[in-house]
Each structure stands twice: as structure tokens, then as C-alpha cells.
Scaffold this motif. Structure first.
Motif, PDB file in Angstrom:
ATOM      1  N   ASN A 439       0.865  59.544  25.470  1.00  0.00           N
ATOM      2  CA  ASN A 439      -0.026  59.901  24.363  1.00  0.00           C
ATOM      3  C   ASN A 439      -1.156  60.813  24.828  1.00  0.00           C
ATOM      4  O   ASN A 439      -1.635  61.660  24.070  1.00  0.00           O
ATOM      5  CB  ASN A 439      -0.612  58.648  23.719  1.00  0.00           C
ATOM      6  CG  ASN A 439       0.464  57.834  22.992  1.00  0.00           C
ATOM      7  OD1 ASN A 439       1.502  58.383  22.631  1.00  0.00           O
ATOM      8  ND2 ASN A 439       0.227  56.557  22.802  1.00  0.00           N
ATOM      9  N   GLN A 442      -0.536  64.180  24.282  1.00  0.00           N
ATOM     10  CA  GLN A 442      -0.356  64.482  22.860  1.00  0.00           C
ATOM     11  C   GLN A 442       1.122  64.445  22.478  1.00  0.00           C
ATOM     12  O   GLN A 442       1.554  65.164  21.587  1.00  0.00           O
ATOM     13  CB  GLN A 442      -0.947  65.860  22.494  1.00  0.00           C
ATOM     14  CG  GLN A 442      -2.295  66.151  23.095  1.00  0.00           C
ATOM     15  CD  GLN A 442      -3.439  65.641  22.245  1.00  0.00           C
ATOM     16  OE1 GLN A 442      -3.396  65.678  21.036  1.00  0.00           O
ATOM     17  NE2 GLN A 442      -4.459  65.121  22.890  1.00  0.00           N
ATOM     18  N   SER A 444       3.938  62.177  20.754  1.00  0.00           N
ATOM     19  CA  SER A 444       3.900  60.962  19.948  1.00  0.00           C
ATOM     20  C   SER A 444       5.003  60.015  20.403  1.00  0.00           C
ATOM     21  O   SER A 444       6.101  60.447  20.785  1.00  0.00           O
ATOM     22  CB  SER A 444       3.999  61.283  18.459  1.00  0.00           C
ATOM     23  OG  SER A 444       5.198  61.988  18.231  1.00  0.00           O
ATOM     24  N   THR A 445       4.677  58.731  20.395  1.00  0.00           N
ATOM     25  CA  THR A 445       5.608  57.747  20.939  1.00  0.00           C
ATOM     26  C   THR A 445       5.800  56.608  19.958  1.00  0.00           C
ATOM     27  O   THR A 445       4.908  56.315  19.168  1.00  0.00           O
ATOM     28  CB  THR A 445       5.033  57.132  22.243  1.00  0.00           C
ATOM     29  OG1 THR A 445       3.711  56.644  21.969  1.00  0.00           O
ATOM     30  CG2 THR A 445       4.961  58.139  23.350  1.00  0.00           C
ATOM     31  N   SER A 446       6.976  56.011  20.030  1.00  0.00           N
ATOM     32  CA  SER A 446       7.134  54.746  19.322  1.00  0.00           C
ATOM     33  C   SER A 446       7.831  53.782  20.279  1.00  0.00           C
ATOM     34  O   SER A 446       8.673  54.187  21.085  1.00  0.00           O
ATOM     35  CB  SER A 446       7.939  54.944  18.040  1.00  0.00           C
ATOM     36  OG  SER A 446       9.258  55.290  18.364  1.00  0.00           O
ATOM     37  N   THR A 455       8.488  61.956  20.978  1.00  0.00           N
ATOM     38  CA  THR A 455       8.675  63.257  20.354  1.00  0.00           C
ATOM     39  C   THR A 455       7.862  64.262  21.161  1.00  0.00           C
ATOM     40  O   THR A 455       6.651  64.139  21.305  1.00  0.00           O
ATOM     41  CB  THR A 455       8.198  63.231  18.893  1.00  0.00           C
ATOM     42  OG1 THR A 455       8.857  62.144  18.244  1.00  0.00           O
ATOM     43  CG2 THR A 455       8.529  64.536  18.195  1.00  0.00           C
TER      44      THR A 455
END
Lengths: 804, 345
Positions: A439, A442, A444-446, A455
Motif C-alpha cells: 500500500n 500506492q 491497492s490490495t485485498s 492491483t
């Protein structure tokens, strides 16, 4: 990539992080900072001055006598040699006591009788690289804008109170070819926010689409083309701060329009091109591959011959730019340009690399395209450029952009399991720790259990597989924080192969014998490649050699060793013994790799043994090298299978060269190099050998076995044989050995006489024969029986007569 | 008679004392102790003595004989020693004259460095693998995740012979070949030294031919910490126990993650000097975790196997270790250069 520390602060708060600290942090977590340059280092006492008066120096044509207001006290007189100095200019004055780069101290001086209290400086004198000084000031002093305050620090006015970090970018980090890219990186390292430039463009009522039409024929080479039109621009110098930033980034300032495109290039990493709209010759842009044989004049005034490999921007008819590499002279922005057509395009790397390579043109733009730019920056970069053109060129930005959009690049989505991360790095990170690190970049993570789905923004095109993400996690976690362990699991025995062991022994043996190991080049010239080769094969040539001297793979090591002897002989070392082990290269059938054979070569020249104060000086001879070889073969356990046979070979002395055979197969040669070769190389008598190393090391040798120490005495008989001069010791020795039976244990030559007392054409060779029986003491009878056979045999087979 | 014997003894001992050489001494022996000598002469008069005196006189005569012969013996030793001494004095040499020069050669400094590294890794369970210097494009590039047209091929301008064959630009193809030979089965633990070639102009820091040593470990659970530990052992053995190492991220197409290893500068102990360009660190080698594409291409299951690889230049190490300032020295073979490496460290 050169990164201005001050400029970077536009995007990331660097409070509490000095340039040196920043450099170290960047280096440790991703990109090697190759240097940190302080722009105003070693400069003091330079102020802005105002030239009140200028007159010719009374006694020197090329000098000017200037009265300069330096903002303190009375004006000072300064003698200045610059051709462009004039009354009414604001200039950089190194006052008395000032220090310039190179610890150059300014003192009060007299020049041809006139007092000079300081120096008016060019930018070069203030530490600017010549190639970065704007053309108008490259041959003289620098002139500040009129509104510059007199008496202020001139370097501060030039924004030189800055430090520049030089980043050594590896090919995967194309994203850091821009200030924004570096900002993302630094933001991640420091864990600080990244502020993007705020772009607000006021547009006029006219529409860009009414001015220009864009068609892209080569969609694969050019997935996205964005054009904007800016009217009513005024070409003038760009603001000093912008010039300073470009200079810090290694780009020479030109004018506001060009500088703004370059500024965006550095800021966004997005190459832009500004056309003079009125000189375009049409109202359309067509992007296509060039036709074979098409030509264009680029703005460096070079005529370029184009092929279908090259992508060009055309006005529908003729090329107006070599896409992504350089603009055309026909549409170049000039001093009188008023309407600018701005191009912000995404070209793919391969095409641009081809153009750049074929035309020998590497520009800031082409190198970025080659390494890869973020396709999604073309639009924001165009907007930002339009904003700056409005602001600093007084331009009116027409509404909208004209685009040809065939782009289908989406952010990559890559998943990785935390166990995989920890397994590869040897860490014990939690999935949340890993997500936090990503993160910071920058991304994006899930998180789903141990699975992390990421991503990746298109600016980081280098990240495509899980290992790429693991690297990001690892480097930002910090390799310093990794433990040090050694591999666990199945143990393997470490060892040298038999061949490698024996090769080390061979080297040690030769060094013990007095030879230095040399290492020479494998590439040679055509002429040398043919000399001394053991096997005649077609030499193997490089497709694109750098010189004739190094164009062919060697077939023999000897020419290289002779070169070494020659080099040393020319430097007062004309007695030298060297050897080398290395490959020679033999061509094979087409389509196969060449045969590489490891050879062992030696070259010995000049004196072999010397004992100066005892008056002993023994030059090397054939038997020195033969002795070394025999010692070596004996050590390798193959001496009994070795035979030396007289050999005639190109480049070698016809009477002093022998072929070396192992079990009847030729494995090399030894001898004196031909005296004419010695003369050419200016060498004393020189002996060489070259052998197939593989042949002598690969030979199977019977395992060592103890033999009982003799309990019975041996008996020695000497015989001197008179034979024809052509009869060799080797032949006689073989006859004797064959005839002597099993009692004859050893045969040695101990004397050779070819002197006056011999009949012409004859010589005498004396052998010492050792008889021995391990089971008993030999009787006279036994010896006589065996010895008589020997004498009969030499008489019969070699016509030898016992010498009385 | 008794007196005469005493007299003879005194006279003989005096002569013995004065004897100058062994011959004179022998003459004295013969003249006094011989059958015709004066003692025998004296003893001939024994007949005239009484039976009581006879044994006494006999004993006395023996005493005199003994005295003379032991005198002679003593003197003999003295003279002999003197003769030896005189002979040796004549044989004296000037021991400060130089000895007979023994011919000695020595290994090339690059071989020194390579063998030292080989031995170090052999001790850690590695074998030494070698391969051809003319390589197939496939092993030199493609098998190492450098497909045709890859931008990183720019980094290594190469000497091609045909489109398919070139002089290897690194020793990594040996790794590719060795992996292939293992047919997807670990462990692999090798070190590959050898000559490599690049299209560089020769100058103080570039050479179109140079040496490289690479290492490769592949097994089921190889971690980056193992790489760090291995490199630390190497650095401390090679450059001294007090050296620190650091890993810096870098990029190589055949490894991911990729790192470069620096060691703390020996000259300034990390404070920063001209040798380390004021950074306190000196770059030694490149390394990383074997890229999954490289594993897969060589037939290893990248889900099961991981590995690390590293590579370094013996010239650079020799230059740092010995302070050599020009890479060309290694290939010129000036004997004044080669000789300097003949000291066994």
C-alpha cells in the motif's frame, strides 16, 4: 536520472531527510544512487550586479572596462573579456574574496593597467556544465532578467541552492525516469504521502477538434495519440526556476515551449512534442510506418532515410516527426511560432528502439519509450503541459483534446500467498504487514486469508508475477532486516573433478619448474590464427569484430605466448618462461558449436639457468622443455606411453621439433620456433610446446600399488655404440629394451660423441643398462646371456659396432 | 739405568712437544719406541741386574714407554685437529654471496582468486562446473529469461559468430546447462568459473575478455536468507572477518528478487573514501533468487523448487584485494606484474 532534491519536495515532504540520507535510503531499498551533487558547492561571494557603464579597455581590444553596482557601497570597476557584456545588464559578479569552483579565489587585480575588483561570470564559471548552458549564453556571460534584485546571491537567483541525486536505473525501473515515479518510490520508502501536480486548464471557446484531425494507421505501434492546440503563444525564455530544474535534470534550456515539453517529460516521464501548427502544412496528423525509401529532415538538420521499420508522424502527406525520437525541421517551433500543436502519445518500445538504433539517435524521449512509459500518463501530461503553456507562454488552450485511442492496457492484478512470500524471503511476515508495504507503493490490495491480491498501477509495468511482488515486499521490508541462514536440506559432497584436480597439479608442476602462468586473449588476428595450430581447420570469425586484431578465435595458444615474450623482451626481460592453459576453438560442421579443446602451452626464451658470480649462463634448449614434459608425464603416470618423434612443422625449427605421441596418437609438439620467427619477434632462441590438456589428463592410469623394495643388487653394464649419425637414441633404446628381456630394467643414455675422432657420418652413443631380478642375485652367466642378445640386436638392426 | 730411563722419558716428551707435524711425531715414535730404540737398548742391560731389581726396572721401563706413547697420542690428536683446522680455514667461503637462483614460476593472480573462491565453496558442498566459451544463444540468453528482443540484451553487447552462436557474455549458460542435466531434480549446488566476452573497448576498467565466477543452489527450500548467509560467509572469508555486507535491490533478468552485494570498505572502515566513492561500501557481486521462468525452462517445478544464484568478477576482486589499478595488466602478462603475486599469502 537526475533528481533535484528541491523539485522532489513538490511531491513528497522531505522534512528531516537530508539529501545524503535520502540517497542512502533509496539505494538500500531499490535504486542505486550513484552520486549526490551539490550545485553550489565551493562557490561563495557571487552577487547580482548591474552594469552601469561599459567602455572599451584603453589598452586591450578584447577587454571591457565596466562600472558595476553590486548593491553595496560604491560601484566597482571590473575588467571583463566577455563579448556580450553591456551597459544595463544584470550579471553575476564574483566579488573580491569570492571563491569559484576549483577553489579559484577572486582577488583585486590589474589587467593591462586597469584595476579589476572582481569578475563577471559565465554560467560555466559558476559550475554549470557547458552542454547545459542555453545557447545564447554559451559563449559569454550570463544575463539575469531585468527584475532581478541587485546585490542578492546570484546562485540563489539561479536556484543553485540545491542538490541532485543521480539514480542508476536498472532496466526494470523505467517508472523512475520521471519525478513522479521517483516521488512514488520515495513516498513508499519514507511512508509519506505523494502529492500530484494540480492541473487546472482554462480553455477558450474554440475547439481543438476544429483545428486538427488525428488518424493512427499503425495502431499497434501507437495505441494512444493525444493532440492539443494552444494558440497565441509568445516564444520567450522560460522562467528561471524552470530552467534551473531542467538544468538540474541534465537538459539544456531553449525557450518556453520547448522547455515546458521537457519539463513534463521529466515530471511525468511522458515525452511530448510541440509542432508549429502553422508550419504543419495541413490540418491533420496521420501516424503510420514510413515507406521504404521515404526521407525526412529531422530538426538536427540531418536527412534521414526511412524504412517500413520506422514509425513517423505525418501531416497526411510527408513526415513531420520521427515518432518518439525527434521532430522534423519542417514543423519545428520557431521564435515566431504562435500556435502550437502539442503531441502526447504512447508509442510501444520496440518500434522506437528500432528507429533510435537505425538512426543512431538516442534522445530523452526515445530512451523513455524504449524502456517503457506509463500509457495512462499521456492525457494528464498533455493537460499539465497545456496549463504551463497558458501560464508561461501566454497561450490560449483550445477546448478539448483530439485523440486516437486504441489503448487496452489495464492495471495488472497479481496474487501472492503470504506463505510463498515468507518461503522465498525466509521471513515471518503477516499478510497484513505485506499488504501495508504494498500500500505504501500506492498498490491497492485485498486480503483473503493468506492470499493477497494486488492491483498494480500501469506505471509499474515491471510487475507481472508473484515473485515481482515478493521483491517489492522484500526490498521495502529491508534486506538489512533479513536473517542470515545457510541452506538446509540434503547435503552434497563438494569436490573438484579428477580433471580439475589434475589440471591444478599440472599448473603447480609447471610453476615449480619455473614457469609463470599467463592468461591471454582468446581472440586473435587472421594471420596469427593460422600459426602453430595443431589441427588445420577453418578459423572461426566473429560476425562483428571490434578490430582485425581480435576478430578470430584462436587455434593455438603459442602466438599469444610469443606475444607476451616479445612484450617482455622489449622491456628488458629477455629471459622468460611462461605457460598457459586455455581453450582453442576448432570449427565443425555448420550448425554445430565449435569444438573447444583445452590446451596446455609453454614458451621459454633466453637463459634458463644463471648463476652469475659463478659464471654460469645456460640458455634454454630443446632438452629443457622435453625434460619438463617428461617430468610432467611421469607425474601423470603416462610417461611409458609417450613417444617423441621428429617433426617438421610450419613456424618451427625443422631439425629441433618433435611430435609428442601418447599411445601412438599425436597429442602435441615441442621444439624451437623457427629462427626467422625469432627474428621477427626480436627474441632469443625460444622453445615452445603445445599439448592437448584433455588428452594427457583423461588418460586412465593404473591405480598406485606398492612394489617391494629390491632385496637383491642390480648390475649395470655400459656399452658405447658406433652408429650412423641418422640413427636416433630412441631407435637404439627401443632395440635394446626389446632384446634385453625381462632382466633388463632400465636403459639410459650417458654419453654422446660426434667429434673428430669419429669416422665421417658416424657417432657414438653410450648406454647404461641395468639388469635386475627381484628373486635372486644375478650371476655373471645370466648377465652375459642377456647382454649378448642386446649386442647382437643392435648390430643386426642398427648396424651398431661396439666402440673399443 | 733408572736414571737413563728417566732421562729418555724427559728427552722424548720434550721432542714430542716440539714436533711440528705428524711425520715428525711418527719419527719420534719410531726412534724411541721402536725395536732399535734407546729404551730397548737400555733394557738390554737388564741382565746385569739382580732378580729383585729386574721386575722393578721392567715396570719402570713400561711406565716410560706408556708416558711416551700417551704423549705421542696426545700430540697426535693436537696435530690432527690443527691440520683439520688449517684445511677448513683454507676452505672458507663468503657466506654472504647470493645462493644459486632457483627457478620459480607462479600462478596468475586471477587463478589465485578463482581457486580461492572455488575452494571456499567446495568446502560448503559445491562442485565446480565448466562449459563452452562459444555458446548457443539459447543457453546464453533465452534459457535465462532473456528472450530475443529483450531490452536487457542491450546491457550486454555481445560477440556473435552466427545468429545462433556467440562468445558467452557470462558463465550463466553453464548454470542453464547444469540445471538441464539434473532433469528437474535437486539439489544443485555448483560454482562456475570461466572466461567471458563482451563487446567493450579495452581500457583501465573494461576488457573485452574477462573472468566470471557464478554460483547456483537449487533445492526444495532455498530462501533469500540462505543467499544472504552464504554471501556473508564468502565475504568474510575472502575479505576479512571484520567486513560487513549489505544487499541492495537490483535487476537481473534471471533472478527475482535481484540484489547486489556490497562489502564495507576496508580502507575507510565504512566512513567513506575515494575507493568507495564516499559511500563506505564497495560493490562486489550480483545475486538473487532464481527466476521461476529460468527454473521452469530448465525443467524444474518452480512451485517445488527455489534457488539462489550469484556472480562476480575475479578481476574486480583481484583489483580490490591487491590494489591493481588497470584491468589490462591481467592480460598483458608483464613479468614485473606476474612476479608480484609469487608470495604465498
Amino acid at each position: 536520472m537526475y533528481v533535484s532534491y528541491k523539485w522532489l519536495q513538490d511531491y513528497v515532504d522531505l522534512t528531516g531527510v537530508s539529501p545524503d540520507e535520502l540517497a542512502e535510503k533509496i539505494t538500500k531499498s531499490g535504486i542505486e544512487v550513484e552520486g549526490v551533487e551539490t550545485l553550489n558547492e565551493g562557490i561563495s561571494g557571487v552577487v547580482v550586479g548591474y552594469v552601469l557603464e561599459r567602455e572599451k579597455h584603453p589598452d586591450a581590444d578584447k577587454l571591457n572596462k565596466c562600472q558595476v553596482d553590486i548593491g553595496a557601497g560604491e560601484p566597482v570597476q571590473i575588467i571583463c573579456g566577455a563579448p556580450n557584456v553591456d551597459k544595463g545588464q544584470k550579471v553575476a559578479v564574483a566579488t573580491v574574496g569570492a571563491v569559484l569552483p576549483g577553489n579559484f579565489k577572486i582577488k583585486k587585480a590589474k589587467l593591462r593597467g586597469e584595476v579589476s575588483n572582481g569578475m563577471i561570470c559565465s554560467l560555466q564559471e559558476l559550475g554549470f556544465e557547458s552542454k547545459l548552458v542555453a545557447k545564447e549564453y554559451s559563449e559569454g556571460i550570463y544575463v539575469f532578467p531585468e527584475d532581478t534584485e541587485i546585490g542578492t546571491n546570484a546562485l540563489d537567483q539561479l536556484f543553485r541552492d540545491d542538490q541532485v541525486l543521480e539514480l542508476g536505473l536498472t532496466p526494470n525501473r523505467a517508472d523512475c525516469q520521471s519525478m513522479l515515479g521517483v516521488a512514488y518510490e520515495v513516498g513508499a520508502i519514507l511512508g509519506r504521502e505523494v502529492k500530484l501536480p494540480q492541473t487546472e486548464v482554462k480553455t477558450g471557446t474554440e475547439k481543438a477538434a476544429d483545428y486538427i484531425k488525428v488518424t493512427v494507421d499503425a495502431k499497434e505501434d501507437n495505441p494512444l495519440y493525444v493532440a492539443k492546440v494552444i494558440k497565441n503563444v509568445t516564444i520567450k525564455p522560460s522562467p528561471l526556476w524552470m530552467q534551473a530544474r531542467l538544468t538540474a535534470a541534465g537538459i539544456r534550456p531553449h525557450n518556453n515551449v520547448v522547455d515546458i515539453t521537457n519539463y513534463i517529460l521529466i515530471e511525468y516521464g511522458q515525452p511530448l512534442h510541440a509542432f508549429d501548427y502553422d508550419r504543419l502544412g495541413s490540418k491533420e496528423i496521420v501516424v503510420r510506418r514510413a515507406a521504404d525509401g521515404e526521407e525526412m529532415l529531422t530538426l538536427d538538420n540531418a536527412k534521414r532515410k526511412l524504412t517500413a521499420d520506422h514509425l513517423v508522424i505525418t501531416n497526411g502527406q510527408v513526415p513531420v516527426a520521427l515518432a518518439g525520437v525527434m521532430g522534423g525541421a519542417n514543423s519545428e517551433v520557431q521564435a515566431n511560432t504562435t500556435t502550437v500543436l502539442l503531441e502526447s502519445a504512447y508509442f510501444t518500445g520496440g518500434t522506437i528502439r528500432k528507429s533510435s538504433k537505425d538512426h543512431g539517435l538516442r534522445s530523452e524521449a526515445s530512451s523513455r519509450y524504449e524502456k517503457g512509459v506509463d500509457p495512462h500518463r499521456a492525457r494528464p501530461a498533455a493537460e499539465r503541459a497545456a496549463q504551463l503553456l497558458a501560464e508561461y507562454a501566454g497561450g490560449e488552450v483550445l477546448e478539448g483534446s483530439v485523440e486516437a485511442d486504441h489503448l487496452s492496457v489495464e492495471p495488472a492484478v497479481v496474487s501472492v500467498d503470504i506463505n510463498k512470500i515468507n518461503r522465498l524471503l525466509g521471513t515471518e511476515l503477516s499478510v497484513q504487514q505485506a499488504a501495508d508495504i504494498l500500500n505504501r507503493l500506492q498498490f491497492s490490495t485485498s486480503v483473503d486469508g493468506g492470499e493477497l491480491t494486488v492491483t498494480v498501477p500501469t506505471r509499474r509495468g515491471d510487475i507481472t508475477i508473484e515473485e515481482d511482488l515478493i521483491e517489492e515486499v522484500g526490498r521495502l521490508y529491508g534486506y538489512d532486516n533479513l536473517a542470515t541462514t545457510l541452506p538446509i536440506g540434503s547435503s552434497t559432497p563438494g569436490h573438484l573433478s579428477d580433471y580439475q584436480k589434475k589440471r591444478r597439479m599440472v599448473r603447480g608442476f609447471l610453476e615449480g619448474a619455473g614457469l609463470y602462468q599467463a592468461v591471454t586473449y582468446s581472440l586473435t588476428s587472421e594471420e596469427k590464427s593460422l600459426q602453430f595450430a595443431m589441427e588445420a581447420r577453418t578459423p572461426i570469425k566473429l560476425a562483428m569484430p571490434m578490430s582485425e586484431e581480435r576478430s578470430i578465435l584462436r587455434l593455438s595458444i603459442i602466438p599469444h605466448l610469443l606475444e607476451v615474450l616479445k612484450y617482455n623482451a622489449a622491456r628488458q626481460n629477455d629471459s622468460l618462461a611462461i605457460y598457459e592453459t586455455g581453450s582453442v576453438f576448432l570449427s565443425t560442421d555448420e550448425g554445430d558449436l565449435p569444438e573447444e579443446k583445452e590446451h596446455l602451452s609453454a614458451a621459454v626464451t633466453g637463459l634458463w639457468e644463471t648463476h652469475p658470480w659463478q659464471g654460469e649462463k645456460k640458455p634454454v634448449d630443446f632438452f629443457v622443455l622435453k625434460g619438463i614434459l617428461e617430468g610432467l608425464f611421469s607425474k601423470l603416470g603416462i610417461l611409458d606411453s609417450i613417444e617423441f618423434r621428429k617433426l617438421e612443422k610450419e613456424g618451427m625449427h625443422p631439425g629441433r621439433t618433435a611430435e609428442v605421441l601418447l599411445a601412438g596418437i599425436s597429442i602435441g609438439f615441442v621444439g624451437q620456433i623457427h629462427p626467422k620467427v625469432e627474428k621477427e619477434l626480436d627474441l632469443k632462441e625460444t622453445y615452445v610446446f603445445e599439448l592437448s590438456l584433455k588428452a594427457i589428463l583423461a588418460e586412465e592410469v593404473a591405480p598406485l600399488k606398492y612394489e617391494a623394495i629390491p632385496r637383491y643388487p642390480s648390475i649395470t653394464r655400459d656399452i658405447a655404440l658406433v652408429v650412423d649419425k641418422t640413427t636416433t637414441a630412441g631407435e637404439l633404446s627401443t632395440i635394446i629394451k626389446d632384446a634385453g628381456g625381462k632382466l633388463l630394467k632400465d636403459v639410459n643414455v650417458f654419453d654422446l660423441y660426434e667429434g673428430d675422432r669419429m669416422e665421417p657420418g658416424k657417432k657414438s652413443i653410450a648406454f647404461s643398462l641395468k639388469y635386475f631380478d627381484p628373486e635372486r642375485t644375478l650371476t655373471d652367466e645370466d648377465i652375459v646371456k642377456a647382454h649378448d642378445k642386446v649386442l647382437d640386436a643392435v648390430k643386426e638392426k642398427a648396424g651398431a659396432v661396439l666402440r673399443g | 739405568m733408572q736414571e737413563r730411563l728417566k732421562e729418555l722419558q724427559t728427552e722424548a716428551l720434550e721432542k714430542i712437544a716440539q714436533a711440528a707435524d705428524l711425520k715428525e711425531l711418527n719419527d719420534i715414535r719410531v726412534s724411541y719406541l721402536g725395536k732399535k730404540g734407546p729404551i730397548t737398548e737400555v733394557l738390554k742391560g737388564m741382565g746385569k741386574l739382580t732378580a729383585e731389581e729386574r721386575p722393578k726396572m721392567g715396570a719402570l721401563a713400561n711406565e716410560v714407554r706408556d708416558a711416551i706413547s700417551s704423549g705421542i697420542e696426545e700430540k697426535h690428536k693436537q696435530l690432527e685437529a690443527a691440520a683439520v683446522e688449517a684445511k677448513l680455514a683454507g676452505e672458507t667461503i663468503d657466506v654472504t654471496l647470493p645462493g644459486r637462483p632457483m627457478k620459480t614460476g607462479h600462478r596468475h593472480p586471477l587463478t589465485n582468486v578463482i581457486e580461492e573462491i572455488e575452494d571456499l565453496f567446495i568446502g560448503m558442498g559445491y562442485t565446480v562446473e565448466e562449459g563452452p566459451e562459444v555458446e548457443k544463444d539459447y543457453y546464453n540468453f533465452e534459457a535465462l529469461n532473456l528472450p530475443k528482443g529483450h531490452p536487457a540484451r542491450d546491457m550486454q553487447d555481445s560477440f556473435y559468430i552466427t545468429e545462433e552462436f556467440l562468445l558467452r557474455t557470462h558463465t550463466s549458460p553453464v548454470q542453464a546447462r547444469t540445471m538441464e542435466k539434473h532433469k528437474g531434480k535437486g539439489p544443485v549446488k555448483i560454482i562456475c568459473p570461466g572466461k567471458v566476452y563482451r563487446r567493450d573497448n579495452d581500457d583501465a576498467t573494461h576488457s573485452h575478455q574477462f573472468m566470471q565466477i557464478e554460483g547456483l543452489v537449487i533445492d526444495e527450500n532455498i530462501r533469500m536468507t540462505d543467499l544472504k548467509g552464504t554471501l556473508q560467509v564468502f565475504a568474510k572469508k575472502m575479505f576479512g572477518e571484520d567486513r560487513e555486507i549489505r544487499l541492495r535491490p537490483s535487476f537481473f533478468p534471471f533472478t527475482e528478487p535481484s540484489v547486489e552485494m556490497d562489502i564495507s570498505c576496508k580502507i575507510c572502515s565504512g566512513k567513506g573514501c575515494s575507493v568507495c566513492k564516499k559511500t563506505g561500501w564497495i560493490e562486489i557481486l550480483g545475486a538473487g533468487m532464481v527466476h521461476p521462468n529460468v527454473l521452469e525452462m530448465a525443467g524444474f517445478d518452480s512451485k517445488k523448487y527455489t534457488g539462489f544464484a550469484f556472480g562476480m568478477g575475479p578481476e574486480r576482486i583481484a583489483m580490490l584485494k591487491y590494489g591493481v589499478d588497470d584491468i589490462r595488466h591481467f592480460y598483458t602478462n608483464d613479468v614485473r606484474f606476474l612476479q608480484q603475486f609469487s608470495i604465498h599469502e
